[in-house]
Design a protein around this motif. Structure first.
Motif, PDB file in Angstrom:
ATOM      1  N   ALA A  19       0.835  -1.210   0.000  1.00  0.00           N
ATOM      2  CA  ALA A  19       0.000   0.000   0.000  1.00  0.00           C
ATOM      3  C   ALA A  19       0.863   1.252   0.000  1.00  0.00           C
ATOM      4  O   ALA A  19       0.594   2.211  -0.739  1.00  0.00           O
ATOM      5  CB  ALA A  19      -0.935  -0.008   1.203  1.00  0.00           C
ATOM      6  N   THR A  23       1.339   3.949  -3.107  1.00  0.00           N
ATOM      7  CA  THR A  23       1.056   5.359  -2.827  1.00  0.00           C
ATOM      8  C   THR A  23       2.264   6.221  -3.163  1.00  0.00           C
ATOM      9  O   THR A  23       2.109   7.315  -3.729  1.00  0.00           O
ATOM     10  CB  THR A  23       0.649   5.532  -1.350  1.00  0.00           C
ATOM     11  OG1 THR A  23      -0.507   4.727  -1.089  1.00  0.00           O
ATOM     12  CG2 THR A  23       0.343   6.980  -1.026  1.00  0.00           C
ATOM     13  N   ARG A 118      -7.585   4.916  -5.724  1.00  0.00           N
ATOM     14  CA  ARG A 118      -6.600   3.913  -5.312  1.00  0.00           C
ATOM     15  C   ARG A 118      -6.262   4.044  -3.834  1.00  0.00           C
ATOM     16  O   ARG A 118      -6.085   3.038  -3.131  1.00  0.00           O
ATOM     17  CB  ARG A 118      -5.353   4.027  -6.184  1.00  0.00           C
ATOM     18  CG  ARG A 118      -5.660   3.515  -7.585  1.00  0.00           C
ATOM     19  CD  ARG A 118      -4.728   3.964  -8.635  1.00  0.00           C
ATOM     20  NE  ARG A 118      -3.348   3.605  -8.448  1.00  0.00           N
ATOM     21  CZ  ARG A 118      -2.544   3.210  -9.412  1.00  0.00           C
ATOM     22  NH1 ARG A 118      -3.016   3.095 -10.634  1.00  0.00           N
ATOM     23  NH2 ARG A 118      -1.291   2.950  -9.186  1.00  0.00           N
ATOM     24  N   ARG A 122      -6.502   1.323  -0.677  1.00  0.00           N
ATOM     25  CA  ARG A 122      -5.400   1.082   0.265  1.00  0.00           C
ATOM     26  C   ARG A 122      -5.834   1.358   1.709  1.00  0.00           C
ATOM     27  O   ARG A 122      -5.352   0.700   2.638  1.00  0.00           O
ATOM     28  CB  ARG A 122      -4.195   1.923  -0.131  1.00  0.00           C
ATOM     29  CG  ARG A 122      -3.618   1.499  -1.470  1.00  0.00           C
ATOM     30  CD  ARG A 122      -2.536   2.447  -1.937  1.00  0.00           C
ATOM     31  NE  ARG A 122      -2.120   2.078  -3.290  1.00  0.00           N
ATOM     32  CZ  ARG A 122      -1.898   2.935  -4.263  1.00  0.00           C
ATOM     33  NH1 ARG A 122      -2.027   4.239  -4.057  1.00  0.00           N
ATOM     34  NH2 ARG A 122      -1.541   2.511  -5.459  1.00  0.00           N
ATOM     35  N   THR A 126      -5.504  -1.520   4.610  1.00  0.00           N
ATOM     36  CA  THR A 126      -4.642  -1.339   5.792  1.00  0.00           C
ATOM     37  C   THR A 126      -5.421  -1.207   7.097  1.00  0.00           C
ATOM     38  O   THR A 126      -4.819  -1.054   8.152  1.00  0.00           O
ATOM     39  CB  THR A 126      -3.739  -0.102   5.611  1.00  0.00           C
ATOM     40  OG1 THR A 126      -4.557   1.046   5.349  1.00  0.00           O
ATOM     41  CG2 THR A 126      -2.734  -0.300   4.491  1.00  0.00           C
TER      42      THR A 126
END
Length: 160
Positions: A19, A23, A118, A122, A126
């Motif tokens: 993740a 990012t 996106r 994520r 998480t």
């Protein structure tokens, strides 16, 4: 080889690392397309959008550093090499050459919107493995949503 010992168990570290790396690529890519547009924008709103692009570039570069340092703190080596960004960046970007101000606004709004989508994935990924990273991703999302709103408002009303 892991140089920094992670505070997360391995399965969580893997999810969080992916993740954070995704990012990082998105943020560095956004900063690059922001500068590309910044250098090539033309049109009656040149100055205001030119300056607004710098805000996006500064924001994404700052958050990219924070994301990379979070990864490193968890024992995940961040990868911000040019070849990694070039192969991993899949968000919309500007064409080559001079860019009309209205086109710049649209491509940046579209790129921010795609990055936000996106990031939301994520954030969900998480939630369980690392709420601390999730909190960071939430903060980044909030700021990118603010920037997307500001760019989207620039092209109102739309011709279509």
């Amino acid at each position: 080889m892991t140089v920094v010992k992670s505070t997360l168990p391995e399965p969580a570290r893997k999810v969080v690392g992916e993740a954070l790396q995704g990012t990082l690529v998105d943020l560095l890519g956004l900063s690059l397309i922001g500068k590309q547009a910044h250098w090539n924008i033309v049109g009656p709103r040149f100055r205001s959008i030119h300056l607004q692009l710098d805000e996006v570039v500064d924001l994404t570069r700052t958050y990219a550093d924070t994301v990379a340092e979070r990864a490193a703190a968890l024992g995940v080596a961040p990868d911000g090499r040019p070849e990694t960004i070039a192969t991993g960046y899949t968000l919309p970007g500007p064409k080559v050459g001079w860019l009309r101000d209205t086109d710049v606004v649209q491509v940046i709004a579209d790129a921010l919107e795609a990055a936000i989508a996106r990031l939301r994935e994520r954030i969900a990924a998480t939630d369980e493995p690392d709420p601390v990273t999730q909190d960071l991703l939430i903060a980044i999302t909030a700021e990118l949503e603010k920037q997307r709103w500001m760019f989207d408002a620039e092209n109102w009303p739309r011709d279509n």
